[in-house]
Design an enzyme around this catalytic site. Structure first.
Site, short mmCIF file in Angstrom:
data_model
loop_
_atom_site.label_atom_id
_atom_site.label_comp_id
_atom_site.label_asym_id
_atom_site.label_seq_id
_atom_site.Cartn_x
_atom_site.Cartn_y
_atom_site.Cartn_z
N HIS A 405 0.81 -1.21 0.00
CA HIS A 405 0.00 0.00 0.00
C HIS A 405 0.85 1.27 0.00
O HIS A 405 0.31 2.38 -0.19
CB HIS A 405 -0.94 0.01 1.22
CG HIS A 405 -2.29 0.59 0.92
ND1 HIS A 405 -2.49 1.56 -0.04
CD2 HIS A 405 -3.52 0.33 1.44
CE1 HIS A 405 -3.77 1.88 -0.09
NE2 HIS A 405 -4.42 1.15 0.80
N ASP A 409 -1.96 2.09 -4.97
CA ASP A 409 -3.25 2.55 -4.46
C ASP A 409 -4.32 1.48 -4.67
O ASP A 409 -4.24 0.67 -5.61
CB ASP A 409 -3.68 3.84 -5.16
CG ASP A 409 -2.74 4.99 -4.87
OD1 ASP A 409 -2.15 5.00 -3.77
OD2 ASP A 409 -2.60 5.88 -5.74
#
Length: 433
Positions: A405, A409
């Site tokens: 992450h 995204d």
């Protein structure tokens, strides 16, 4: 007589420490030239260390699981002649304290270590099963007891762990009499009978993480500690894909080899990565640099007897379905037989993990650090689905994917998986450039 010292070899590539995985000899054993002495490991490559001389093992430089520095004394072998380390002569000064015990070189076999291997039972062979089986036998971690399939089945039925049974047959092989004596004596760790014919099993075994298992543990810990994972799961209708695979195998299977699902998934992955190159990347979080790759070096997680290994198929983007399939089979075989090279186990840019028929419904695969994405394949099941207002049976499969992450995204991860889904649900698109 002299001592020949074998040192921990320099594996190369700047490696300063090597793990000692397993000894194939013990103190007192006679060894011959080219006999394998031990296995050592760096990263996920296991290397066998052969003996360059004939002689008798005098000292082992470390225990299984120990990490040793390159150049450290690995093993001492007593040889004819001087060897490469001359045995110490009796001390020259005639001091009273030095004259009583016969001096010996420090590295030569310590008496406590050598004694257990050298002691032989003086009792007659007929009494051995009863006398020896009365004590719990402690074997080295990973040491497999010698026993026939019939003995193993009987031990299983009796609830006995062969790890703790003393064998009185040739080379320590466990015999029927050994099982009888073990059960009759009711030694610690042996199962005891209870009502209904079931048995309690109180055996315990401490298993240290060494070798590949240690490397896997370190790798998984590093990945989970350093990477903030998030997972995305999507179901895919693979009915048409499976129909295509069956047709291809029917027409070309004998000539080109049978296709599994993985080559088709690899093809879909390669095409989807053209649109989402940020997924085919490695993140150096120390330097804060993400490197995207044009080449797709596809890691394929492979389960072996020793543990999970990630074999790397180089340049998946340049291979057709059958070339992908053949390379996946070759790499898996090399990993399972311990013949995979360091190059075949490193350098992947994105990884596929599949448990095949055991794939379950959903998994949360751990990213292969320092990559940023991993695609997990779940099993194919037939389920009723609604298509154009009618309930039909379709072959469905989930993809469980994890992403880093920090650099990926959630929206881009979802779009990437949806691109793979579109290709797999309309497999003709796999061949449209």
């Amino acid at each position: 007589m002299g001592i020949h010292v074998i040192k921990m070899p320099d594996i190369g590539e700047g490696i300063a420490e090597v793990e000692l995985v397993m000894w194939h000899v013990k103190v007192g054993d006679t060894v011959t030239e080219d006999l394998i002495l031990c296995d050592v490991m760096t990263d996920k490559a296991t290397i066998e260390i052969p003996s360059p001389v004939h002689g008798t093992v005098a000292m082992l430089g470390g225990a299984a699981g120990q990490v040793m520095a390159v150049g450290a004394d690995l093993i001492h072998i007593e040889v004819e002649g001087e060897g490469n380390l001359k045995a110490h002569a009796p001390a020259a000064p005639a001091k009273p304290a030095a004259a009583a015990p016969a001096p010996a070189p420090a590295p030569v076999a310590p008496a406590p270590a050598a004694a257990p291997a050298a002691v032989k039972p003086a009792a007659p062979a007929a009494a051995a099963p009863v006398a020896q089986s009365a004590a719990r036998v402690a074997r080295e971690p990973g040491e497999r007891p010698l026993a026939s399939p019939a003995i193993r089945k009987r031990a299983w039925d009796m609830g006995i762990e062969l790890q703790f049974v003393h064998g009185t047959g040739p080379a320590g092989r466990i015999l029927q009499a050994d099982l009888d004596a073990y059960a009759a004596r009711g030694v610690q760790g042996a199962p005891s009978a209870v009502a209904g014919g079931y048995r309690e099993n109180h055996a315990e075994q401490a298993i240290p993480l060494i070798g590949l298992r240690r490397k896997i543990a370190q790798k998984m810990q590093e990945s989970k500690r350093r990477i903030p994972h998030f997972s995305y799961v999507e179901e895919i209708d693979v009915t048409e894909l499976e129909n295509l695979r069956a047709r291809l195998n029917e027409q070309w299977g004998r000539e080109r080899g049978k296709l599994t699902l993985l080559p088709l998934l690899a093809r879909a992955l390669v095409i989807a990565l053209r649109q989402f190159p940020q997924m085919n990347a490695r993140f150096d979080d120390d330097a804060g640099v993400v490197t995207q790759y044009g080449a797709v070096h596809l890691g394929v997680a492979t389960q072996t007897d020793a543990g999970l290994m990630v074999s790397v198929m180089r340049h998946a983007e340049a291979r057709d379905l059958w070339a992908c399939g053949a390379e996946i089979v070759r790499l898996a075989d090399a990993a399972r037989t311990g013949k995979a090279t360091r190059e075949e186990l490193s350098g992947s840019t994105i990884t596929i993990s599949s448990l095949g028929a055991l794939g379950g419904i959903v998994t949360t695969p751990v990213i292969n650090h320092p990559e940023v994405a991993i695609i997990g394949v779940n099993k194919i099941v037939e389920r009723p689905m609604v298509r154009q207002g009618a309930v039909v049976i379709r072959k469905m499969m989930n993809l469980s994917s994890s992403f880093d992450h920090r650099v990926v995204d959630g929206m881009h991860a979802a779009q990437f998986v949806q691109a793979i889904r579109a290709l797999l649900e309309c497999p003709a698109m796999l061949f449209v450039e």
